[in-house]
Each structure stands twice: as structure tokens, then as C-alpha cells.
Design a protein around this motif. Sequence first.
Motif, PDB file in Angstrom:
ATOM      1  N   THR A 180       1.038  -1.237  -0.115  1.00 10.16           N
ATOM      2  CA  THR A 180       0.105  -0.063  -0.226  1.00 10.16           C
ATOM      3  C   THR A 180       0.743   1.071   0.056  1.00 10.16           C
ATOM      4  OG1 THR A 180      -0.163   0.607   2.431  1.00 10.16           O
ATOM      5  CG2 THR A 180      -1.463  -1.229   1.645  1.00 10.16           C
ATOM      6  N   PHE A 183      -0.489   3.185   5.614  1.00  7.38           N
ATOM      7  CA  PHE A 183      -1.783   3.085   6.335  1.00  7.38           C
ATOM      8  C   PHE A 183      -2.819   4.161   6.172  1.00  7.38           C
ATOM      9  CE2 PHE A 183      -4.242   3.249  10.341  1.00  7.38           C
ATOM     10  CZ  PHE A 183      -4.542   1.701  10.372  1.00  7.38           C
ATOM     11  N   HIS A 188      -5.122   1.391   0.504  1.00  9.74           N
ATOM     12  CA  HIS A 188      -5.237   0.529   1.562  1.00  9.74           C
ATOM     13  C   HIS A 188      -6.575   0.255   1.894  1.00  9.74           C
ATOM     14  CE1 HIS A 188      -4.532  -0.162   6.345  1.00  9.74           C
ATOM     15  NE2 HIS A 188      -4.423  -1.347   5.714  1.00  9.74           N
ATOM     16  N   TYR A 204      -0.093  -6.647   5.164  1.00 16.40           N
ATOM     17  CA  TYR A 204       0.129  -5.354   4.383  1.00 16.40           C
ATOM     18  C   TYR A 204       1.590  -5.055   4.703  1.00 16.40           C
ATOM     19  CZ  TYR A 204      -5.034  -5.021   3.983  1.00 16.40           C
ATOM     20  OH  TYR A 204      -6.060  -5.580   3.524  1.00 16.40           O
ATOM     21  N   HIS A 206       3.152  -1.358   4.361  1.00 15.72           N
ATOM     22  CA  HIS A 206       2.804  -0.014   4.002  1.00 15.72           C
ATOM     23  C   HIS A 206       4.185   0.710   3.785  1.00 15.72           C
ATOM     24  CE1 HIS A 206      -1.137  -0.692   5.624  1.00 15.72           C
ATOM     25  NE2 HIS A 206      -0.541  -0.884   7.089  1.00 15.72           N
TER      26      HIS A 206
END
Length: 342
Positions: A180, A183, A188, A204, A206
Motif C-alpha cells: 500500500t 496506512f 489500503h 500489509y 505499508h
Amino acid sequence: MKLWKKVAIFSTICALILSLSACGKPAAGTPSSGTPENSAPASGSPAPAAPSFPDGKTVTLVVPFAAGGNVDLCARIIAEEMSKVLNTNVVVEDREGGGAIIGQTYALSQPADGYTVLLQTSSFVTNILSGDTEFGMEDCIAIGQFCFDPEVIVVSADSEITSLEEFFEKAKSGTLTNSTPGFSTSHHIASLILADTYGLNFDYMHTNGSAEQVVQLAGGHAQSGLTTYGGAATLIQEGKIIPLAVCSNERHQALPDVPTMAELGYDFTYGAYRGMGVPAGTPDEVVQILSDALGKVMSVDSVIQAFTDSGFPISYLPAADFQAMLEQDYKNMESIYHLLEE
């Protein structure tokens, strides 16, 4: 008393009144007692024109993400033309970090005079909902939206995933690393909603912006992600990132061979909006000038071409409409915010 005598007396009284009034007036060109010579002109006289915004001062567009990302690229295209529309210098300043909170906080802490403009995405709303910001929805006034970009589900070429069906199968039976831009950013959020809707498992990764996000994907450090075409165009064309589906009801003009989620039987439409705002307290007339300027910029042929070449779909909304959209987005995001709990 005869009529002619009455007329004579009346005329004498009027002459006396006029004579007394004249005694209290200064001679032509002479200031009256206690009044400065440079006093404001009398009512009805034209007043000196006040300097109008931006009055030759630099306007700064603050991008709360790293240079080279989607928002940064859009801002630089706009800044060049907006300089001409406003007849002043318009510059882009990148202040990345904290999932966009650093740049957002900086922009909204500047004087409310229109010279500092914040580039806004859904992260503005989600960051407020997180409770980690010093600002709220009321601390920013919308200028306008300039782009709405549908999400594209992509995978790394190294993942060996070639279809949405394979993507769903691997994300349900195991876990895919999902890159992503940070955050609570729009990509996201899109991944969270997709995972929640279809029971997918993501781990995830980030990053500090969409530029880094796609690099992680292209390098095989992450297997999947949701992004927009503009930010991944070059790497998609090079075959390092594979687009599987567009999250809209119509195919993307730059990806004519990529099916939509609707075509594949999934009811999932989501996209990233991009716009501008200024600190609360900015004068209404300045907000209007900036909103009108943005509208003019987005109708210029060279800007339209630059956005098209970069894969950024233009969707202009004036200040009031963008403000209403942001408020509605806040309500919508509030209802699914529990998905952002890490």
C-alpha cells in the motif's frame, strides 16, 4: 401684509441661512479643521483598489506523500497551468510520512490566507477517524476535486498469478503480501474492503507513497496490491506488474483488455479521489478564486492531455460539491472504520 412683502422677507431669511452655512465651510482646496489632507474620499468617490489575491505571492501546493507518486504527479501538472491562471508562481512541496498526517498537519497549520493549499485524498478523512491527528474535518475548507481514479487490482509478475480467479483462490487459501502507499490511504482502504467483502487474507506492507508501493510490487517484495493505473502505468507496460481487474462498471480507457469487476461478476466499485483544500478561516473570496482557477486549469487542453497520458481520469467538482462529497465520505468511512484496526 401684502404678498410681495412676504416674498421679500422669505428671500432675505433664505439668503441669511446660506450665508451662515458658507461661513462654516473651508475654502476650496483647504482641509477642514482637524481633518488630515489625505483623508478617505467622500462617499460616492472611488476608493483605492485593494490588492487582490494572490497579488504576485507564491502559492504552495502541499503534497502529503513522497515525490513521484500519483498525487505528486497530478499536482505538478496542475501547478504549471495554475501559475498562468493566477498570474503568480505556484510550486509543489512534498511532505511525506505518517500515512500523510505530517503533510496534512503542516498545511492546515499555515495561515488561512490561501497561499498554502493541501492536496487531499481519502487519507484526509481516514486519518481524522483514526484519532491520530491534531485537526478535524472542520479545519479544512474544500477548494475542489480534480480527479477520480478507479482502483485496479494488480499483482507482481513474480507472483505467477494471471487471473482474478487465481488471485481470489490464493488469497483465500493462504495469505498474500499486499503493498500500500501507507496506512489508511485510499489503496489500503480499498484492499481492506475487498478483503472483508470476499474473505481474503492480506499481510500489509505499508510504504511512503504510491511510487514506492509499485516498486515493491515490481521487485517481487509484495505479491498484490490495489492502485490506480497512472501510478503503475510504466511498470504495467513493462510487464513487471499485472493488472487483473478494474474496480468500476466500465473498462479503463488505458486498459481496454482488462475486465471490470462487474464483468467478472463482482459488485465492487471503488476509486481514489484527489482534490484540494485550504485551512479553515480562509476568506470566501479567496476560496472562490482558487476553486475557479482549478476549474479553468482542468479544462485546458494541455492539462487534459497530460492527465490522459498519465492515466489520471479528470473529474472536476467545485468547492461546495467537493465539500459535500468529503462530508459524505466521512460518514461512509465512519461506518467501516473498524476495518482499519491493525
